[in-house]
Motif scaffolding. Structure first.
Motif, mmCIF file in Angstrom:
data_model
loop_
_atom_site.group_PDB
_atom_site.id
_atom_site.type_symbol
_atom_site.label_atom_id
_atom_site.label_comp_id
_atom_site.label_asym_id
_atom_site.label_seq_id
_atom_site.Cartn_x
_atom_site.Cartn_y
_atom_site.Cartn_z
ATOM 1 N N ASN A 166 43.303 38.097 40.097
ATOM 2 C CA ASN A 166 43.819 38.100 41.469
ATOM 3 C C ASN A 166 42.789 37.625 42.485
ATOM 4 N N ASP A 167 41.534 38.048 42.321
ATOM 5 C CA ASP A 167 40.490 37.630 43.269
ATOM 6 C C ASP A 167 40.335 36.121 43.280
ATOM 7 N N LYS A 198 43.352 34.267 44.890
ATOM 8 C CA LYS A 198 43.282 34.302 46.353
ATOM 9 C C LYS A 198 42.206 33.356 46.878
ATOM 10 N N PRO A 241 46.481 29.881 43.860
ATOM 11 C CA PRO A 241 47.401 30.793 43.171
ATOM 12 C C PRO A 241 48.053 30.165 41.948
#
Length: 485
Positions: A65-66, A69, A73
């Motif tokens: 996820n890091d 972002k 994506p």
């Protein structure tokens, strides 16, 4: 020694010398190619420390996820296990990758895993087929006709397991017991082995192999990697003896390779005799059996453990599952076994298992290798690059699963989640063939536990780590409250 500490020591001891090799062998494509955004981290070890730390703290999705972002994506670049790697993200990324199997990408296994599972002779004389991929005999083994027969065997073994290790106990540890159940079942269905001493010897070898997968790749006496290599050699020797004995039994009988009652090993050996093909060596057969047990045993025991984890945590969910399972139990006589039709009625129980796999995944995902240059989301993936697809880009993504940390089995009612978002079994042509086998194994075990006990967590705040699959740090101790019949 845990995964994080292992790689930290590896970095300190070997980064300087291996950096030379890394610089000599890794060449990026022309600067005119628009590579995915990202970073490759430290020389040699790349970003494995960050990857391992996220897993160790029970939040492996943070690594994904890091970077989604920060970079994109859709796809980002990293370096894991000494390889340039593109991580393809989201439902669109999963769809793209699964639909291009054997067109743009093919299966790839980290060298560490192959060095442990493959004997040196298989590296010197590589087999024509990838021994990590299912053979035709595995396809036959997992046909619906065969699975219907396995339901009864699984039921008998689950009943025996619960009677032996759960009944008359006030407290048990779910994780080690679920591992024992799934391993015993694998030995029975894959090799027709039930002798406790033989199963124990084989099990010890697998435990050492699993420890080797998260160790330093240093083959000197005393290291986990060295223990794993020795365990593989002993395991192949043990399975080799079983193979030779089974060959003799099969040549002296008239067993049919199409019989649904056959174990996987017998089916493999009979198909080799029946078909006009080059017969695999004993070591190739042993390697295939080893890979099958590894693939089925660890992942399914994790799925069972966390299904029971959430059933112990949410009384309303437990009550709904109990009602469903008791309706099935009341339709059976004392000696009646579960059958395929009974399994199809366990819809709510399967929703619980699927939601458990979404939140505590038995697998991070798998790896592919680009077999041609291709473009995805406007970025070039060069031939030879490794590609990682991860369940963590979708399973806890609020775009696909609102309030993603909430345990909610109703997500799977009706049409369920959007396509390519719930992917514990992968997808496309190489979707895990064992999906229905795993479903059987999980639901049969849930049936025998839930119809006998209500579960209470001993440690309500027990943590989860990933090593490499989701693992309760204390083994999930639960108090058993038998139903009053």
């Amino acid at each position: 020694m845990d995964l994080f500490s292992s790689y930290l020591i590896y970095f300190v001891l070997f980064s300087v010398s291996l950096a030379i090799i890394h610089l000599a062998n890794s060449r990026l494509r022309s600067s005119s190619s628009k590579l995915p955004p990202g970073r490759t981290g430290w020389l040699v070890i790349g970003e494995i420390l960050e990857f391992a730390f996220a897993a160790r703290t029970g939040k492996p999705e943070r690594f994904i996820n890091d970077r989604m972002k920060k970079y994109s994506p859709e796809v980002f670049r990293t370096s894991l296990m000494g390889e340039n790697m593109a991580v393809v993200c989201g439902a669109a990324g999963n769809r793209f990758l699964f639909s291009n199997e054997d067109k743009l990408v093919s299966s790839w296994w980290p060298t560490l895993i192959k060095k442990i599972l493959y004997s040196p002779s298989l590296f010197d004389n590589p087999p024509k087929e990838d021994l990590m991929r299912p053979s035709s005999s595995v396809h036959e083994f997992l046909k619906p006709e065969a699975l219907k027969h396995y339901a009864e065997i699984m039921d008998m073994m689950a009943r025996k397991h619960v009677d032996m290790y759960w009944n008359s106990k006030e407290e048990v540890k779910v994780y080690p017991l679920s591992k024992k159940y799934t391993f015993d079942l694998s030995c029975r269905l894959f090799m027709n082995i039930e002798d406790p001493q033989t199963v124990a010897k084989i099990s010890d070898g697998f435990d050492r192999i699993m420890a080797g997968f998260i160790s330093l790749p240093i083959n000197i006496p005393g290291t986990a990697f060295n223990h794993a290599i020795k365990a593989r050699n002993n395991l192949h020797k043990e399975i080799g003896e079983i193979i030779r004995k089974r060959k003799k039994e099969l040549t002296e009988s008239s067993r049919d390779s199409d019989s649904p009652a056959l174990d996987l090993l017998s089916r493999m050996l009979l198909m080799n005799l029946d078909e006009n093909i080059e017969v695999p060596s004993e070591i190739e057969v042993a390697t295939r059996i080893t890979a099958m047990i590894l693939a089925s045993h660890e992942t399914t025991s994790t799925a069972i453990t966390f299904a029971l984890w959430y059933l112990a945590e949410f009384p309303d969910v437990y009550d709904a599952v109990l009602k469903e399972q008791m309706e099935i139990a009341k339709s059976k006589g004392p000696e009646d076994l579960l059958n395929w039709n009974d399994i199809q009625k366990m819809k709510n129980s399967w929703n619980v298992a699927r939601e458990s796999m979404r939140l505590a995944s038995p697998s991070h995902g798998t790896f592919r290798e680009a077999i041609a240059d291709f473009t995805y989301a406007g970025f070039t993936i060069p031939k030879g690059w490794k590609i990682h697809w991860s369940v963590h880009s979708t399973h806890k993504n609020p775009e696909y699963f609102p309030d993603p940390e909430k345990f909610d089995p109703s997500r799977f009612e009706g049409k369920g989640p959007p396509p390519y978002t719930f992917v514990p079994f992968g997808g496309g042509p190489h979707m895990c063939l064992g999906k229905e086998y795993a479903r059987l194994e999980i639901l049969v075990f849930i049936y025998h536990v839930v119809t006998k006990f209500k579960l209470e967590k001993v440690n309500p705040n027990e943590k989860i780590t990933y090593n490499p699959a989701a693992t309760p740090v204390n083994g999930l101790p639960v108090r058993l409250h038998p139903h009053q019949m």
